[in-house]
Design an enzyme around this catalytic site. Sequence first.
Site, mmCIF file in Angstrom:
data_model
loop_
_atom_site.group_PDB
_atom_site.id
_atom_site.type_symbol
_atom_site.label_atom_id
_atom_site.label_comp_id
_atom_site.label_asym_id
_atom_site.label_seq_id
_atom_site.Cartn_x
_atom_site.Cartn_y
_atom_site.Cartn_z
ATOM 1 N N SER A 95 0.832 -1.196 0.000
ATOM 2 C CA SER A 95 0.000 0.000 0.000
ATOM 3 C C SER A 95 0.875 1.257 0.000
ATOM 4 O O SER A 95 1.640 1.485 -0.928
ATOM 5 C CB SER A 95 -0.956 -0.059 1.190
ATOM 6 N N ASP A 224 -9.823 -5.396 -4.178
ATOM 7 C CA ASP A 224 -9.215 -4.452 -3.241
ATOM 8 C C ASP A 224 -10.109 -3.219 -3.152
ATOM 9 O O ASP A 224 -10.254 -2.475 -4.125
ATOM 10 C CB ASP A 224 -7.821 -4.076 -3.735
ATOM 11 N N HIS A 253 -7.508 -5.941 0.206
ATOM 12 C CA HIS A 253 -6.311 -5.101 0.332
ATOM 13 C C HIS A 253 -5.291 -5.754 1.259
ATOM 14 O O HIS A 253 -4.101 -5.791 0.956
ATOM 15 C CB HIS A 253 -6.705 -3.723 0.854
#
Length: 273
Positions: A95, A224, A253
Amino acid sequence: MSTITTKDGTQIFYRDFGSGQPVIFSHGWPLSADAWDAQMVFLGQHGYRVIAHDRRSHGRSTQTWDGNHMDQYADDLAELIEALDLRDAVMVGHSTGGGEVARYLGRHGSGRIAKAVLVGAVPPLMLKTPGNPGGLPIEVFDGIRKGTFDNRSQFYKDLAVPFYGYNRPGAAVSEGARDSFWLQGMLGGLKGQLDCIKQFSETDFTEDLKKIDIPTLFIHGDDDQIVPIAAASEIAVTLVPHATLTVYPGGAHGLSLTEQDKFNADLLAFIKA
């Protein structure tokens, strides 16, 4: 408790276990090095040296008023890599941490780095702009800012649900995982976490990606809900010369936890290849 002190006096906490080829982990927002526990133990057991740090203003690192921006995150990571004299390393970023890895490679080059893995990563650009019509509107990130500022404790409890895909039919919800997400988030400082929202949403990593000259693996779940794959890895993989994309069907995610065994195996296979 291991730390380095950066040039601006910030203490960066890190864990350093095992021996062998180093693997360096960069965590997502608003988490800490603890998000990589399972990967560090798994790769450590397979003969690798594993290092994970808490980004400034996150986890156990100094909560700074200034310097909470992507260039400084990358520079902090560079200071850690140089302090530990890491070479032939593999970088793994999730991320926001994927952005940190991209910015490190764009800013500091790959002299000490052999490979990179970007997982559910924010590059090239999360924000919707005229040049990036597939991005998310600024109102989404303003909502994250407001939720974090008004009551980040409750916001982090709630955010863990879509983060791990626990709002999907048939999902096996782990209250322990939600508690861990909340705890990691609450360890960090509010000012730095608010600053970081702008960094993960509005930073354009396009030029950084183009500079990456090492084998790079993108891993992304196609469900996600935090960093939609279409505006992220599906574009980013076309910008990195030596890159491949592995898609996790239905993947959330936080797939390093929700699909831990598969992810660990894929990570090990890429490092060994």
